[in-house]
Design a protein around this motif. Structure first.
Motif, PDB file in Angstrom:
ATOM      1  N   ARG A 102      46.515 -21.686 -23.092  1.00  0.00           N
ATOM      2  CA  ARG A 102      45.543 -21.398 -22.041  1.00  0.00           C
ATOM      3  C   ARG A 102      44.996 -22.740 -21.564  1.00  0.00           C
ATOM      4  O   ARG A 102      44.383 -23.480 -22.334  1.00  0.00           O
ATOM      5  CB  ARG A 102      44.410 -20.520 -22.556  1.00  0.00           C
ATOM      6  N   ILE A 103      45.218 -23.055 -20.315  1.00  0.00           N
ATOM      7  CA  ILE A 103      44.856 -24.367 -19.785  1.00  0.00           C
ATOM      8  C   ILE A 103      43.358 -24.625 -19.881  1.00  0.00           C
ATOM      9  O   ILE A 103      42.932 -25.711 -20.277  1.00  0.00           O
ATOM     10  CB  ILE A 103      45.351 -24.513 -18.329  1.00  0.00           C
ATOM     11  N   ARG A 104      42.542 -23.639 -19.547  1.00  0.00           N
ATOM     12  CA  ARG A 104      41.088 -23.831 -19.500  1.00  0.00           C
ATOM     13  C   ARG A 104      40.506 -24.210 -20.859  1.00  0.00           C
ATOM     14  O   ARG A 104      39.650 -25.081 -20.958  1.00  0.00           O
ATOM     15  CB  ARG A 104      40.402 -22.559 -18.993  1.00  0.00           C
ATOM     16  N   THR A 105      40.980 -23.565 -21.948  1.00  0.00           N
ATOM     17  CA  THR A 105      40.350 -23.773 -23.263  1.00  0.00           C
ATOM     18  C   THR A 105      41.228 -24.508 -24.250  1.00  0.00           C
ATOM     19  O   THR A 105      40.750 -24.947 -25.282  1.00  0.00           O
ATOM     20  CB  THR A 105      39.996 -22.410 -23.889  1.00  0.00           C
ATOM     21  N   GLY A 106      42.527 -24.589 -23.963  1.00  0.00           N
ATOM     22  CA  GLY A 106      43.447 -25.219 -24.923  1.00  0.00           C
ATOM     23  C   GLY A 106      43.892 -24.266 -26.020  1.00  0.00           C
ATOM     24  O   GLY A 106      44.635 -24.689 -26.913  1.00  0.00           O
ATOM     25  N   GLU A 107      43.459 -23.006 -25.975  1.00  0.00           N
ATOM     26  CA  GLU A 107      43.891 -22.041 -27.001  1.00  0.00           C
ATOM     27  C   GLU A 107      45.400 -21.882 -26.941  1.00  0.00           C
ATOM     28  O   GLU A 107      46.005 -22.007 -25.885  1.00  0.00           O
ATOM     29  CB  GLU A 107      43.221 -20.677 -26.760  1.00  0.00           C
ATOM     30  N   ARG A 108      45.983 -21.581 -28.112  1.00  0.00           N
ATOM     31  CA  ARG A 108      47.438 -21.439 -28.206  1.00  0.00           C
ATOM     32  C   ARG A 108      47.790 -20.113 -28.853  1.00  0.00           C
ATOM     33  O   ARG A 108      46.987 -19.510 -29.570  1.00  0.00           O
ATOM     34  CB  ARG A 108      48.022 -22.568 -29.013  1.00  0.00           C
ATOM     35  N   GLY A 109      49.036 -19.701 -28.622  1.00  0.00           N
ATOM     36  CA  GLY A 109      49.575 -18.506 -29.279  1.00  0.00           C
ATOM     37  C   GLY A 109      48.886 -17.233 -28.826  1.00  0.00           C
ATOM     38  O   GLY A 109      48.515 -17.083 -27.665  1.00  0.00           O
ATOM     39  N   LEU A 110      48.708 -16.309 -29.759  1.00  0.00           N
ATOM     40  CA  LEU A 110      48.125 -15.008 -29.446  1.00  0.00           C
ATOM     41  C   LEU A 110      46.716 -15.131 -28.870  1.00  0.00           C
ATOM     42  O   LEU A 110      46.308 -14.301 -28.056  1.00  0.00           O
ATOM     43  CB  LEU A 110      48.111 -14.121 -30.687  1.00  0.00           C
ATOM     44  N   ASP A 111      45.964 -16.143 -29.265  1.00  0.00           N
ATOM     45  CA  ASP A 111      44.612 -16.338 -28.726  1.00  0.00           C
ATOM     46  C   ASP A 111      44.650 -16.621 -27.228  1.00  0.00           C
ATOM     47  O   ASP A 111      43.689 -16.336 -26.507  1.00  0.00           O
ATOM     48  CB  ASP A 111      43.901 -17.483 -29.425  1.00  0.00           C
ATOM     49  N   ALA A 112      45.754 -17.165 -26.742  1.00  0.00           N
ATOM     50  CA  ALA A 112      45.861 -17.514 -25.331  1.00  0.00           C
ATOM     51  C   ALA A 112      46.266 -16.337 -24.457  1.00  0.00           C
ATOM     52  O   ALA A 112      46.118 -16.400 -23.241  1.00  0.00           O
ATOM     53  CB  ALA A 112      46.864 -18.663 -25.154  1.00  0.00           C
ATOM     54  N   ILE A 113      46.798 -15.289 -25.060  1.00  0.00           N
ATOM     55  CA  ILE A 113      47.164 -14.130 -24.233  1.00  0.00           C
ATOM     56  C   ILE A 113      46.091 -13.083 -24.358  1.00  0.00           C
ATOM     57  O   ILE A 113      45.830 -12.302 -23.559  1.00  0.00           O
ATOM     58  CB  ILE A 113      48.543 -13.552 -24.542  1.00  0.00           C
TER      59      ILE A 113
END
Length: 113
Positions: A102-113
């Motif tokens: 997620r570009i806005r927060t930098g979250e990756r993987g399942l947290d980003a979807i």
């Protein structure tokens, strides 16, 4: 994670969106208007008495990324919703997704979807 890409009839889009939102509370999807053809190679039309066979038909491409556990049941719901029994109902492609950011927060993987 899996990416589901469904190429469907334009008139089925709102119905598919409603089913996915009501049943799965999908957090996001991408919808694109596309042109293409399958085995039928277009449908014959008559324009001013002239037979015209367009080779590219308008469709909608719906893309969403889901968990591995959701992929089969979501694909089945899309199939059930889009089925007419006629040529041109569409196709569903399923891909592996290595990672999502997620570009806005930098979250990756399942947290980003």
């Amino acid at each position: 994670m899996k990416k589901i890409e469904a190429i469907i009839r334009q008139e089925k889009l709102e119905e598919v969106k409603a089913v996915l939102d009501d049943t799965f509370h999908i957090s996001g999807m991408t919808v694109m208007q596309v042109l293409g053809h399958g085995n039928q190679k277009g449908v014959a039309e008559f324009v001013r008495g002239q037979k015209i066979i367009p080779t590219l038909l308008p469709k909608v491409a719906l893309c969403l990324v889901v968990t591995d556990e959701q992929v089969e049941v979501i694909a089945k719901k899309i199939m059930d919703t889009c089925y007419t029994g006629e040529v041109g109902d569409g196709k569903i492609f399923i891909y592996d997704v290595a990672d999502v950011i997620r570009i806005r927060t930098g979250e990756r993987g399942l947290d980003a979807i």
